[in-house]
Design an enzyme around this catalytic site. Sequence first.
Site, PDB file in Angstrom:
ATOM      1  N   TYR A 246      31.011  37.620  -5.174  1.00 36.81           N
ATOM      2  CA  TYR A 246      32.087  38.488  -4.665  1.00 36.81           C
ATOM      3  C   TYR A 246      33.346  37.667  -4.391  1.00 36.81           C
ATOM      4  O   TYR A 246      34.442  38.015  -4.838  1.00 36.81           O
ATOM      5  CB  TYR A 246      31.619  39.187  -3.374  1.00 36.81           C
ATOM      6  CG  TYR A 246      32.730  39.958  -2.670  1.00 36.81           C
ATOM      7  CD1 TYR A 246      33.016  41.277  -3.012  1.00 36.81           C
ATOM      8  CD2 TYR A 246      33.494  39.361  -1.657  1.00 36.81           C
ATOM      9  CE1 TYR A 246      34.039  41.981  -2.375  1.00 36.81           C
ATOM     10  CE2 TYR A 246      34.519  40.056  -1.015  1.00 36.81           C
ATOM     11  CZ  TYR A 246      34.784  41.370  -1.384  1.00 36.81           C
ATOM     12  OH  TYR A 246      35.800  42.058  -0.754  1.00 36.81           O
TER      13      TYR A 246
ATOM     14  N   GLU B  44      37.005  36.291   2.097  1.00 37.43           N
ATOM     15  CA  GLU B  44      35.848  35.659   1.454  1.00 37.43           C
ATOM     16  C   GLU B  44      36.292  34.589   0.449  1.00 37.43           C
ATOM     17  O   GLU B  44      35.506  33.745   0.042  1.00 37.43           O
ATOM     18  CB  GLU B  44      34.991  36.710   0.743  1.00 37.43           C
ATOM     19  CG  GLU B  44      34.177  37.584   1.681  1.00 37.43           C
ATOM     20  CD  GLU B  44      33.062  36.839   2.399  1.00 37.43           C
ATOM     21  OE1 GLU B  44      32.379  36.028   1.769  1.00 37.43           O
ATOM     22  OE2 GLU B  44      32.894  37.070   3.608  1.00 37.43           O
TER      23      GLU B  44
ATOM     24  N   SER C 299      40.651  39.090  -0.235  1.00 39.86           N
ATOM     25  CA  SER C 299      39.694  38.991   0.869  1.00 39.86           C
ATOM     26  C   SER C 299      39.616  37.589   1.461  1.00 39.86           C
ATOM     27  O   SER C 299      39.745  36.581   0.752  1.00 39.86           O
ATOM     28  CB  SER C 299      38.313  39.376   0.323  1.00 39.86           C
ATOM     29  OG  SER C 299      37.296  38.962   1.182  1.00 39.86           O
TER      30      SER C 299
ATOM     31  N   ASP D 291      38.774  51.980   3.332  1.00 42.27           N
ATOM     32  CA  ASP D 291      40.221  51.727   3.420  1.00 42.27           C
ATOM     33  C   ASP D 291      41.015  52.803   2.691  1.00 42.27           C
ATOM     34  O   ASP D 291      42.093  53.211   3.145  1.00 42.27           O
ATOM     35  CB  ASP D 291      40.570  50.371   2.781  1.00 42.27           C
ATOM     36  CG  ASP D 291      40.036  49.209   3.573  1.00 42.27           C
ATOM     37  OD1 ASP D 291      39.276  49.431   4.538  1.00 42.27           O
ATOM     38  OD2 ASP D 291      40.384  48.052   3.232  1.00 42.27           O
TER      39      ASP D 291
HETATM   40  P1  NDP Z   1      34.450  50.422   0.114  1.00 40.00           P
HETATM   41  O1  NDP Z   1      33.215  49.865  -0.473  1.00 40.00           O
HETATM   42  O2  NDP Z   1      34.337  51.351   1.289  1.00 40.00           O
HETATM   43  O3  NDP Z   1      35.271  51.198  -1.033  1.00 40.00           O
HETATM   44  C1  NDP Z   1      35.346  50.710  -2.334  1.00 40.00           C
HETATM   45  C2  NDP Z   1      35.698  51.860  -3.260  1.00 40.00           C
HETATM   46  O4  NDP Z   1      35.787  51.346  -4.604  1.00 40.00           O
HETATM   47  C3  NDP Z   1      34.690  53.004  -3.295  1.00 40.00           C
HETATM   48  O5  NDP Z   1      35.369  54.215  -3.098  1.00 40.00           O
HETATM   49  C4  NDP Z   1      34.114  52.936  -4.698  1.00 40.00           C
HETATM   50  O6  NDP Z   1      33.863  54.198  -5.281  1.00 40.00           O
HETATM   51  C5  NDP Z   1      35.259  52.318  -5.470  1.00 40.00           C
HETATM   52  N1  NDP Z   1      34.812  51.703  -6.720  1.00 40.00           N
HETATM   53  C6  NDP Z   1      33.768  50.849  -6.895  1.00 40.00           C
HETATM   54  N2  NDP Z   1      33.644  50.521  -8.189  1.00 40.00           N
HETATM   55  C7  NDP Z   1      34.624  51.185  -8.848  1.00 40.00           C
HETATM   56  C8  NDP Z   1      34.991  51.264 -10.203  1.00 40.00           C
HETATM   57  N3  NDP Z   1      34.322  50.601 -11.149  1.00 40.00           N
HETATM   58  N4  NDP Z   1      36.059  52.035 -10.555  1.00 40.00           N
HETATM   59  C9  NDP Z   1      36.728  52.740  -9.610  1.00 40.00           C
HETATM   60  N5  NDP Z   1      36.397  52.725  -8.293  1.00 40.00           N
HETATM   61  C10 NDP Z   1      35.358  51.952  -7.922  1.00 40.00           C
HETATM   62  O7  NDP Z   1      35.395  49.185   0.472  1.00 40.00           O
HETATM   63  P2  NDP Z   1      36.537  49.055   1.599  1.00 40.00           P
HETATM   64  O8  NDP Z   1      37.282  50.318   1.684  1.00 40.00           O
HETATM   65  O9  NDP Z   1      35.944  48.455   2.812  1.00 40.00           O
HETATM   66  O10 NDP Z   1      37.461  47.924   0.959  1.00 40.00           O
HETATM   67  C11 NDP Z   1      38.613  48.245   0.177  1.00 40.00           C
HETATM   68  C12 NDP Z   1      39.003  47.020  -0.631  1.00 40.00           C
HETATM   69  O11 NDP Z   1      39.334  45.939   0.243  1.00 40.00           O
HETATM   70  C13 NDP Z   1      37.897  46.492  -1.545  1.00 40.00           C
HETATM   71  O12 NDP Z   1      38.521  45.954  -2.693  1.00 40.00           O
HETATM   72  C14 NDP Z   1      37.270  45.370  -0.722  1.00 40.00           C
HETATM   73  O13 NDP Z   1      36.622  44.433  -1.555  1.00 40.00           O
HETATM   74  C15 NDP Z   1      38.515  44.803  -0.058  1.00 40.00           C
HETATM   75  N6  NDP Z   1      38.310  44.123   1.197  1.00 40.00           N
HETATM   76  C16 NDP Z   1      37.635  44.764   2.213  1.00 40.00           C
HETATM   77  C17 NDP Z   1      37.470  44.142   3.418  1.00 40.00           C
HETATM   78  C18 NDP Z   1      36.784  44.825   4.550  1.00 40.00           C
HETATM   79  O14 NDP Z   1      36.475  44.140   5.532  1.00 40.00           O
HETATM   80  N7  NDP Z   1      36.565  46.130   4.502  1.00 40.00           N
HETATM   81  C19 NDP Z   1      37.986  42.756   3.648  1.00 40.00           C
HETATM   82  C20 NDP Z   1      38.774  42.241   2.538  1.00 40.00           C
HETATM   83  C21 NDP Z   1      38.889  42.897   1.362  1.00 40.00           C
HETATM   84  P3  NDP Z   1      32.523  55.062  -5.013  1.00 40.00           P
HETATM   85  O15 NDP Z   1      32.869  55.850  -3.779  1.00 40.00           O
HETATM   86  O16 NDP Z   1      32.454  55.866  -6.254  1.00 40.00           O
HETATM   87  O17 NDP Z   1      31.397  54.098  -4.827  1.00 40.00           O
HETATM   88  P1  GDP Z   2      31.047  40.087   4.796  1.00 38.89           P
HETATM   89  O1  GDP Z   2      31.711  39.181   5.784  1.00 38.89           O
HETATM   90  O2  GDP Z   2      32.020  40.744   3.872  1.00 38.89           O
HETATM   91  O3  GDP Z   2      29.927  39.446   4.072  1.00 38.89           O
HETATM   92  O4  GDP Z   2      30.493  41.326   5.674  1.00 38.89           O
HETATM   93  P2  GDP Z   2      29.028  41.729   6.184  1.00 38.89           P
HETATM   94  O5  GDP Z   2      29.235  42.716   7.264  1.00 38.89           O
HETATM   95  O6  GDP Z   2      28.162  42.153   5.034  1.00 38.89           O
HETATM   96  O7  GDP Z   2      28.410  40.372   6.773  1.00 38.89           O
HETATM   97  C1  GDP Z   2      29.020  39.666   7.823  1.00 38.89           C
HETATM   98  C2  GDP Z   2      28.109  38.535   8.269  1.00 38.89           C
HETATM   99  O8  GDP Z   2      26.970  39.074   8.927  1.00 38.89           O
HETATM  100  C3  GDP Z   2      27.571  37.651   7.145  1.00 38.89           C
HETATM  101  O9  GDP Z   2      27.765  36.296   7.519  1.00 38.89           O
HETATM  102  C4  GDP Z   2      26.082  37.974   7.088  1.00 38.89           C
HETATM  103  O10 GDP Z   2      25.258  36.871   6.709  1.00 38.89           O
HETATM  104  C5  GDP Z   2      25.814  38.358   8.528  1.00 38.89           C
HETATM  105  N1  GDP Z   2      24.626  39.216   8.659  1.00 38.89           N
HETATM  106  C6  GDP Z   2      23.553  38.975   9.454  1.00 38.89           C
HETATM  107  N2  GDP Z   2      22.640  39.944   9.311  1.00 38.89           N
HETATM  108  C7  GDP Z   2      23.129  40.814   8.399  1.00 38.89           C
HETATM  109  C8  GDP Z   2      22.625  42.028   7.851  1.00 38.89           C
HETATM  110  O11 GDP Z   2      21.533  42.497   8.157  1.00 38.89           O
HETATM  111  N3  GDP Z   2      23.433  42.681   6.950  1.00 38.89           N
HETATM  112  C9  GDP Z   2      24.661  42.185   6.597  1.00 38.89           C
HETATM  113  N4  GDP Z   2      25.418  42.884   5.725  1.00 38.89           N
HETATM  114  N5  GDP Z   2      25.144  41.034   7.091  1.00 38.89           N
HETATM  115  C10 GDP Z   2      24.398  40.351   7.994  1.00 38.89           C
END
Ligand code: NDP
Ligand code: GDP
Length: 324
Positions: A147, A125, A123, A13
């Site tokens: 989480y 979640e 989220s 993101d």
């Molecule tokens: P990513 O895992 O792709 O990105 C998370 C980022 O957080 C990474 O760049 C990571 O850095 C950084 N990070 C982790 N720990 C720390 C720390 N201790 N201090 C500073 N930076 C840190 O996640 P997304 O981009 O998919 O998600 C963005 C946000 O939205 C997150 O908060 C996620 O939980 C939330 N979210 C995402 C959803 C989704 O479907 N994608 C849904 C709802 C919420 P590094 O590169 O160094 O590992």
């Molecule tokens: P989440 O919704 O943030 O937990 O995103 P994920 O992509 O990790 O998982 C989405 C759903 O896919 C969850 O309900 C998991 O239990 C299901 N799932 C099934 N098989 C897998 C797998 O191999 N990896 C992950 N990450 N999720 C899986």
Amino acid sequence: MPRALITGIAGQDGSYLAEFLLAKGYEVAGLIRRGRTERYERIAHIQNRLQLFEGDVLDQVSLTGVLQKFQPDEVYNLASQSSVFRSWAEPILTGEINALGVSRLLEAIRSTNPKIKFYQASSSEMFGKVRESPQNELTPFYPRSPYGVSKTYGHFVTVNYRESYGLFATSGILFNHESPRRGLDFVTRKITYGAASIAAGRTQTLVLGNLDVERDWGFAGDYVEAMWSMLQQSVPEDFVIGQGTAHSLRDFLRTAFEHLGLNWEKFVHIDPKFMRLAEVEHVVADCAKAHAKLGWKPRTSFCDLVGMMVDSDVKLLKAQTSPK
Ligand code: NDP
Ligand code: GDP
């Protein structure tokens, strides 16, 4: 020029949000963790237009330092241990980053410049074992993983700082959003990369966990616009952001494999090691508030999203095999 700081800028993101804000004329800075240079590929194409500061949401002093140096108007807190699955193996770290990390950043804002507008990445979640369907801003939370619990703290502490200190602090309750930049350990990208690998003859199987789940999947590039829009309102409020349609994991598998002319049932195996200790079985967003107040609607359909991710992984695998 407005100035925005993004924590988690090197993530999925963060990279789309940085692109979006640069296009809007923002000066954009990002917080990056020391020694993680291998993770910058998502922002490599815009890195010369960004200011990157080393810091960590685990470290209060680094946060205050970045705010003092960059003096942002807006802060987007996307930093997270974002894997639900990993949160059972790292429950304390997940809480430190996703829960207390939000408190640290809010305190840093309060002590540095309480006029900064703050976005917290919350989220779906948090809805976990859902109390009603679809889920909106008033639906009670029932998180089902460390989480989800950590994100619920982050959400409420954001609301609390808004109500206690009058900060412009908002929480975006985003449903799953994906893209070609999604981490490979999330199920969507695991499937699109797996299907592309099978089509390329590199492997014959894709091993997954629980297929009996449904998610409201959208495109990350669309969702970052909603984050920005939340900070442009006259009053800070929380918003649910999603497509408003649930799809089963089997739907995702079918769409991804059919895009390559394959039948997923021939390739997918189940391994209990990918099952979760507690599952979020079904979530779907009610985005009526975002539609009405932000005028926000997703642009990318489920089928287009899956197609985009599969095409990108096909291209990626070809690039890996082509001679340089
Ligand atoms: P990513 O895992 O792709 O990105 C998370 C980022 O957080 C990474 O760049 C990571 O850095 C950084 N990070 C982790 N720990 C720390 C720390 N201790 N201090 C500073 N930076 C840190 O996640 P997304 O981009 O998919 O998600 C963005 C946000 O939205 C997150 O908060 C996620 O939980 C939330 N979210 C995402 C959803 C989704 O479907 N994608 C849904 C709802 C919420 P590094 O590169 O160094 O590992
Ligand atoms: P989440 O919704 O943030 O937990 O995103 P994920 O992509 O990790 O998982 C989405 C759903 O896919 C969850 O309900 C998991 O239990 C299901 N799932 C099934 N098989 C897998 C797998 O191999 N990896 C992950 N990450 N999720 C899986």
